[in-house]
Design an enzyme around this catalytic site. Structure first.
Site, PDB file in Angstrom:
ATOM      1  N   TYR A 254       1.819  -6.282   0.386  1.00  0.00           N
ATOM      2  CA  TYR A 254       2.417  -5.519   1.355  1.00  0.00           C
ATOM      3  C   TYR A 254       2.520  -6.182   2.505  1.00  0.00           C
ATOM      4  CZ  TYR A 254       2.735  -1.719  -1.948  1.00  0.00           C
ATOM      5  OH  TYR A 254       2.711  -0.945  -3.067  1.00  0.00           O
TER       6      TYR A 254
ATOM      7  N   GLN B 137       8.696   1.049  -3.325  1.00  0.00           N
ATOM      8  CA  GLN B 137       9.100   1.880  -4.526  1.00  0.00           C
ATOM      9  C   GLN B 137      10.427   2.097  -4.682  1.00  0.00           C
ATOM     10  OE1 GLN B 137       6.134   5.015  -5.374  1.00  0.00           O
ATOM     11  NE2 GLN B 137       4.426   3.711  -4.774  1.00  0.00           N
TER      12      GLN B 137
ATOM     13  N   ASN C  37      -5.272  -0.375 -12.269  1.00  0.00           N
ATOM     14  CA  ASN C  37      -4.320  -0.522 -10.959  1.00  0.00           C
ATOM     15  C   ASN C  37      -5.260  -0.709  -9.862  1.00  0.00           C
ATOM     16  OD1 ASN C  37      -1.794  -0.536  -9.309  1.00  0.00           O
ATOM     17  ND2 ASN C  37      -3.300   0.876  -8.327  1.00  0.00           N
ATOM     18  N   GLU C  38      -5.243  -1.949  -9.184  1.00  0.00           N
ATOM     19  CA  GLU C  38      -6.136  -2.070  -7.959  1.00  0.00           C
ATOM     20  C   GLU C  38      -7.717  -1.618  -8.312  1.00  0.00           C
ATOM     21  OE1 GLU C  38      -4.303  -0.835  -4.229  1.00  0.00           O
ATOM     22  OE2 GLU C  38      -2.628  -2.136  -4.620  1.00  0.00           O
TER      23      GLU C  38
ATOM     24  N   GLU D 234       6.095   5.285  -8.560  1.00  0.00           N
ATOM     25  CA  GLU D 234       4.981   6.360  -8.761  1.00  0.00           C
ATOM     26  C   GLU D 234       5.128   7.502  -8.679  1.00  0.00           C
ATOM     27  OE1 GLU D 234       1.593   4.581  -6.293  1.00  0.00           O
ATOM     28  OE2 GLU D 234       0.451   5.634  -7.221  1.00  0.00           O
TER      29      GLU D 234
ATOM     30  N   GLU E 238       3.453  -5.150  -7.120  1.00  0.00           N
ATOM     31  CA  GLU E 238       3.808  -4.170  -5.906  1.00  0.00           C
ATOM     32  C   GLU E 238       3.935  -5.132  -4.790  1.00  0.00           C
ATOM     33  OE1 GLU E 238       1.320  -0.916  -5.011  1.00  0.00           O
ATOM     34  OE2 GLU E 238       0.720  -0.696  -7.276  1.00  0.00           O
TER      35      GLU E 238
END
Ligand code: AHR
Length: 495
Positions: free
Chosen positions: A242, A350, A176-177, A27, A294
């Site tokens: 996450y 990432q 995204n999100e 990113e 992710e």
């Protein structure tokens, strides 16, 4: 010490472990892209090819990186792809925004540069499209620019910018999100937007695979309900995971250590639950894959929110990466292999410098994190056929759960088994039983005196793989000793 026996079920293959399960994420955030993979502005001081750090290129080639998602993340819903094509000096300088950071983005790293980088490291590109501040036409244009073989104005523009042949980018994210930074949509509104975008994108390139933004269970169920019988417009449903409950990045306690590993293990249940929701919504046909877009550890030192937040200022999203983090990644990968019939892609977040990075850079220095080595030990599984592993436990964790776990696969006459001894401070003695395996055995171990061990610019190899002795113990049986908090891969092959 009690023995743990692992029985490798070569007679009951699960499915192919698609290389897409070993994807990564780059990113425009902090020093991941600019000053991480891309050092165009420091050409005189850091060896590079086409603006990309040569040492990072080599490290990622060796890993390998089968897939790479770009340019965000939250950044994607601010990104306008036309800013990143054409003569670099003429590209606009925009406000680069993601995750609360604002920087000047000179757009030197654009579509052609990113796709060149992917080709160099052997990664399939995955482009995350802008739904939050873009339009269906803008995203259709990016798809046409990348993939048309016809001499349309966009096709000719691509050729004029140096790419005569179509790039043929398969994977396209639609926002995204979108439930958060991507526009704060509710599920039903996003679903209707998604259908509009996907309908148009399908016509531009029917071979493109489209990824819809998923979230938690309720959102996913509602999204799929609104999409209804138009599921042919969705190839993958994305979820993000996450792990945030493991206490401090380095000075964690034994309880924190186990908490993080438990959170990593729970990722598999999230995948299974999401698969059930998809099955329920689609009458069991399962036409939609799960994209774990992710995943990884997000330590409190690099967040301003959530349990135990202890943000450094300024927030850079750069965190320490210990052997514990590497074990957590390996635990997640075990689950990915078991779920490889429904999990169609996954990206560790990432790739360089940011969050659970595999590579870190600092001026001229580059070093590999323990997580890099954990993934490297999994390389034999990429593209192989996953095999179930039955565990007869000898050693146990303090809560009584099994201490040793494993995943296995078969490819080209080789059987690879990756084992984890999750115990904080006790070794494990393991018998591997694999009926029809070849006799040659090679082992590699990722270990350190402490699960808190890290690599740094000064000590880049504090955590690095070493050879592991594998003893043949009669027909189809091998014996190994695993120190505490370790990860190992044993390859059984003909020569
Ligand atoms: O990876 C960092 C951020 O985490 C991404 O930009 C966003 O998608 C997620 O919230």
């Amino acid at each position: 010490m009690a023995h743990t026996t692992l029985l490798i079920r070569t007679d009951a293959p699960i499915a192919r472990i698609t290389p897409r399960l070993y994807g990564h994420f780059a990113e425009h955030l902090g020093r991941c892209c600019y000053d991480g993979i891309w050092v165009g502005s420091q050409r005189d001081t850091i060896p590079q090819q086409n603006g990309f750090r040569s040492d990072v290129l080599a490290a990622l080639c060796a890993l390998p990186v089968p897939m790479l998602r770009w340019p965000g993340g939250c950044y994607a819903d601010h990104y306008h792809w036309r800013d990143g094509i054409g003569p670099p000096d003429e590209r606009p300088r925009r406000l680069g925004m993601s995750c609360g950071l604002q920087v000047e983005d000179d757009n030197r790293l654009g579509t052609h540069e990113f796709l060149w980088f992917c080709a160099q490291i052997g990664a399939e590109p995955y482009l995350a499209g802008n739904l939050g501040s873009g339009t269906p036409q803008e995203l259709c244009d990016w798809l046409e620019y990348c993939n048309t073989s016809l001499p349309t104005t966009l096709g000719q523009l691509r050729a004029a910018n140096g790419a005569q042949a179509a790039f043929g980018v398969k994977l396209w994210g639609v926002g995204n999100e979108s439930w958060g930074c991507g526009g704060n949509y509710d599920a039903a509104t996003y679903a209707r937007e998604y259908v509009r975008y996907a309908t148009m994108l399908r016509r531009v390139d029917p071979a493109a695979e489209l990824i819809a933004c998923g979230y938690e269970d309720d959102w996913n169920a509602e999204l799929l309900a609104v999409i209804g019988n138009r599921t042919h417009l969705v190839d993958h449903l994305s979820i993000h995971r996450y792990w945030v409950n493991g206490g401090p990045e380095i000075t964690f306690s034994e309880a924190d250590y186990y908490a993080l590993l438990a959170e990593a293990a729970a990722t598999e249940y999230v995948v299974r639950r999401t698969a059930e929701i998809i099955r329920d919504a689609t009458g069991g046909k399962q036409p939609i894959g799960i994209a774990l877009d992710e995943w990884g550890v997000w330590h409190p030192e690099v967040r301003e929110w959530g349990p135990g937040a202890a943000a450094r200022t300024p927030v850079t999203y750069e965190q320490a990466n210990t052997l514990r983090d590497a074990l957590a990644a390996a635990i997640a990968l075990e689950g990915f292999h078991r779920q490889c019939q429904v999990l169609t892609l996954a990206n560790l977040a990432q790739v360089v410098n940011v969050l659970q990075a595999v590579v870190m850079t600092e001026a001229q220095h580059m070093w590999l994190t323990p997580t890099y080595h954990a993934l490297r030990l999994h390389a034999p599984h990429i593209g192989a056929t996953a095999l179930p592993v039955l565990v007869e436990q000898g050693s146990r964790l303090p809560d009584g759960a099994p201490a040793v776990s494993a995943t296995a696969s078969r490819a080209d006459g080789q059987i690879a088994i990756t084992l984890i001894n999750r115990h904080f401070n006790q070794p494990a003695s393991v018998r591997l039983v694999c009926a029809d395996a070849p006799r040659q055995a090679y082992g590699q171990l990722l270990t350190a005196d402490s699960p808190r061990a890290v690599n740094t610019a000064e000590q880049p190899d504090a955590v690095a793989p070493v050879d592991l002795a594998v003893y043949h113990d009669g027909a189809g049986v091998w014996q190994i000793e695993l120190p505490p908090h370790t990860l190992a891969t044993v390859r059984l092959q003909s020569s």
